[in-house]
Design an enzyme around this catalytic site. Sequence first.
Site, PDB file in Angstrom:
ATOM      1  N   ASP A   1       0.857  -1.182   0.000  1.00  0.00           N
ATOM      2  CA  ASP A   1       0.000   0.000   0.000  1.00  0.00           C
ATOM      3  C   ASP A   1       0.898   1.238   0.000  1.00  0.00           C
ATOM      4  OD1 ASP A   1      -1.996   1.879   0.268  1.00  0.00           O
ATOM      5  OD2 ASP A   1      -2.465   1.401   2.351  1.00  0.00           O
ATOM      6  N   PHE A   2       1.555   1.474  -1.148  1.00  0.00           N
ATOM      7  CA  PHE A   2       2.389   2.662  -1.310  1.00  0.00           C
ATOM      8  C   PHE A   2       1.499   3.785  -1.850  1.00  0.00           C
ATOM      9  CE2 PHE A   2       6.541   0.081  -2.151  1.00  0.00           C
ATOM     10  CZ  PHE A   2       6.664  -0.158  -0.798  1.00  0.00           C
ATOM     11  N   GLU A   3       1.364   4.858  -1.085  1.00  0.00           N
ATOM     12  CA  GLU A   3       0.489   5.957  -1.471  1.00  0.00           C
ATOM     13  C   GLU A   3       1.282   7.251  -1.615  1.00  0.00           C
ATOM     14  OE1 GLU A   3      -3.259   6.240   0.579  1.00  0.00           O
ATOM     15  OE2 GLU A   3      -3.248   4.099   1.117  1.00  0.00           O
ATOM     16  N   TYR A   4       0.750   8.139  -2.456  1.00  0.00           N
ATOM     17  CA  TYR A   4       1.377   9.424  -2.761  1.00  0.00           C
ATOM     18  C   TYR A   4       2.796   9.218  -3.296  1.00  0.00           C
ATOM     19  CZ  TYR A   4      -2.689  11.197  -0.328  1.00  0.00           C
ATOM     20  OH  TYR A   4      -3.976  11.458   0.045  1.00  0.00           O
TER      21      TYR A   4
END
Length: 470
Positions: free
Chosen positions: A258-261
């Site tokens: 869950d890698f965000e931004y």
Amino acid sequence: MIIHVVQRGDSLWSIAQLYRADLQQIILLNQLNNPNILVIGQALVIPEPNKEYVVRQGDTLWNIANRYGIGVQDLAEKNNITNPSLLFIGQMLLLPYYNYVVQPGDSLWEIANRFGTSVSQIAEANNIENTGMIDAGMFLGIPSPQRPVKEINAYITQTQVEGAQEVAALGSHFTYLSPFTYSIKADGTLTDLNDQAVLEAADKNNVSPLLVITNFIQGDFDSDLVATFLRDPDIQDTFIENLLAIINSKGYTGVNFDFEYVYPEDKENYNAFLRKVVSRLRPSGLTVSTALAPKVREDQQGLLYEAHDYKTQGEIVDFVVVMTYEWGWAGGPPLAIAPINNVREVLDYAVTAIPPDKILMGIPLYGRKWEIPWVQGTTAQTVSTQQAIQLAARYGVTIEYNEEYQSPFFQYTDENNQRHEVWFEDARSAQAKYETIEEYGLRGGSYWVLGIPFPQNWPILQRNFKVRKL
């Protein structure tokens, strides 16, 4: 299982009489703290007599099975129960057979159509050799309808005793459990997570745990941290070795990224990293999945979206979680958390880029309460379904339902003359989401987040799907 929306003049007794349902079972299934207080517009789930049973104090699987003349193993299998000694008060059980007394003029064909099954299934269940010969007064066991099989993931942030208790009670509904979170570090190591209690609870319920990896540090997703990670193959190699060590020591069956931004210029770096990690984990039978921002087109602008390559990630990983929630976010104006029209717009794009059988649709288990008129810079408060209904009851307001969003909401004025607007989830909104999963032919759903009570959700899930266990 029936959804009943409370009307003016309803009482719990009159509702039970209407459906010939057991009053106490309705109370238990909906976790009603005060059965004498109902709110107009409140959605209740009603267990159907002879089809569903809600566990009471002192029940065992054996005495329930004996009461209905069915096998303990049949009852356990129908409800994904791996340990027959573990039952929970308020848990709904689907009965594998309905008891039916043949009426004058009945035929097996008519009975099969009425109950959504087939003549052959009824004949096999009742050892009937001549399907054209049944007598009035004859007792039949009618097999309950087959449900579509789907996979269900649940993220959880409470990873110790309290979380373990929830997983123990609800684990029959999950394929995967995703404790949140392990985070990457710039040197390829990971933060620690005290997850032993929830992992043990998952194991007892035959739930496959996924190790969640994020760039979440000090309460936020860090773009610079994940950029450093994705641009350095050596750091990634160190990370994979550390990842495998945790997986092997704790018994995880896969990993969820869950890698965000992520910076847009790191989109191909993210894809390359996923190819690398899949090549290392898949030969060991470990799954790799990702969480994706809710895009409506490939070239959608914004830091949250641009590096999430739907088509390529759909090709690389085993499945994805599309985060179809947070339209009504804490820092924004009042809105449904997951308006179904917005969810469908995301899915309309997603299924063109990713095979539907690789998509888990995000489902929120929570609601929010805003102060209105809304002021930029204010933050909404998270509320559960139970808390929302209690607020409506306390202030004597009617719960309304937005048909476009398929979501309940209401407004009220508190003791300080402050106006509030509440959007939350109920049995109707849950049903709309499960119908959407089935309509689009998706792999299943993914909850954010356990720890917020939503008792009506679980019987709605049971009515729609049989949850796959791996």
